[in-house]
Enzyme design. Structure first.
Site, PDB file in Angstrom:
ATOM      1  N   SER A 137       0.868  -1.174   0.000  1.00  0.00           N
ATOM      2  CA  SER A 137       0.000   0.000   0.000  1.00  0.00           C
ATOM      3  C   SER A 137       0.901   1.220   0.000  1.00  0.00           C
ATOM      4  CB  SER A 137      -0.882   0.003   1.251  1.00  0.00           C
ATOM      5  OG  SER A 137      -1.486   1.268   1.466  1.00  0.00           O
ATOM      6  N   TYR A 188      -1.485  -0.963  10.513  1.00  0.00           N
ATOM      7  CA  TYR A 188      -1.569  -1.112   9.053  1.00  0.00           C
ATOM      8  C   TYR A 188      -0.275  -0.650   8.396  1.00  0.00           C
ATOM      9  CZ  TYR A 188      -3.710  -1.062   4.402  1.00  0.00           C
ATOM     10  OH  TYR A 188      -4.017  -1.309   3.087  1.00  0.00           O
TER      11      TYR A 188
END
Length: 275
Positions: A137, A150
């Site tokens: 990401s 995350y």
């Protein structure tokens, strides 16, 4: 979109292949005539296109990974492309998010790709060829506040991919890491945990994004075809990535501003805690 010349259709395994970016990649690969094995948690969903094979696979299970390796060996005699795409969304401030939430996201987002790479690398070494693609990401490169678990897992996937790119190069094995910014998908449905404010903000960014999973999948496949080590999928991602590298004071100022806004939304004025 043309792929590089090979001796035949590529044999590709895509995890998280029943929805979102994984499904978009599976669909495009099938349309290009590749042989595709989609893998996901459930029994075969209706969403998986007819031209793809399907295998239930929990990326946290080494037993499932071993079964997938046996499948590609027996059915195809090998594998050309592994896309470690399966992942979950998470968000939370460090003093709000529970350690069980940390364990969940580490198990899927970081150890999932690690297990996949660990499992297929011996096969790729035997073949002296193969391509590992790990979907991280933009959060693996740019680390905003309120997303520590995350960010940490996605940064770990970036580090894993860079390491393996050097480590496996002598065997003719390519490694790419994909770092998309927000795009429309069902990823927000995997949110779980105690920090509802961060999850609501994350869900909004995903559902209101301008790019679709199909848009991102096309760019990802172009990057795979070109064997790019880092695949950035949008202008925002490129601006953030290069801004961090070449305009660090501006990047730091932006992140401190985000942190202050986050604290205010939580009902805390950071100025109250200054000496």
């Amino acid at each position: 979109m043309q792929r590089p010349h090979t001796d035949g259709p590529r044999r590709a395994l895509v995890t998280g292949g029943a929805s979102g970016l994984g499904l978009a990649l599976v669909t495009l690969l099938v349309e290009r005539g590749e042989r595709v094995l989609a893998a996901d948690l459930a029994e075969r969903p209706d969403s998986v296109p007819a031209g793809a094979e399907y295998l239930p696979l929990d990326v946290r299970s080494q037993q499932d990974w071993d079964a997938a390796l046996r499948w590609v060996r027996e059915a195809w005699g090998g594998l050309d492309l592994l896309v470690n795409n399966a992942g979950v969304a998470t968000g939370g401030r460090i003093d709000v998010e529970s350690m069980s939430d940390w364990e969940r996201v580490v198990g899927v987002n970081l150890l999932g790709p690690a297990r996949g790479c660990h499992t297929v690398t011996p096969l790729f070494k035997e073949q002296r060829s193969g391509h590992l693609v790990n979907v991280a990401s933009l959060a693996g490169l740019v680390h905003g506040p309120g997303m520590s678990s995350y960010n940490a897992t996605k940064a770990g996937v970036v580090a894993l991919s860079e390491t393996l790119g050097f480590e496996l190069g002598p065997w003719g094995i390519d490694v790419s890491v994909v770092c998309p910014a927000f795009f429309r998908t069902n990823l927000h449905e995997s949110f779980a945990g105690k920090d509802s404010a961060m999850q609501e903000a994350g869900a909004r960014l995903i559902t209101e994004a301008s790019a679709s999973a199909q848009d991102v999948a096309r760019i990802v496949l172009e990057g795979i075809d070109k064997r790019k080590p880092v695949i950035l999928t949008d202008r925002l991602g490129k601006q953030a990535y290069y801004g961090k590298r070449f305009a660090r004071p501006l990047y730091d100022r932006m992140m401190r501003g985000q942190a202050a806004r986050l604290a205010r939304r939580a009902g805390q004025d950071p100025q109250e805690f200054l000496p």
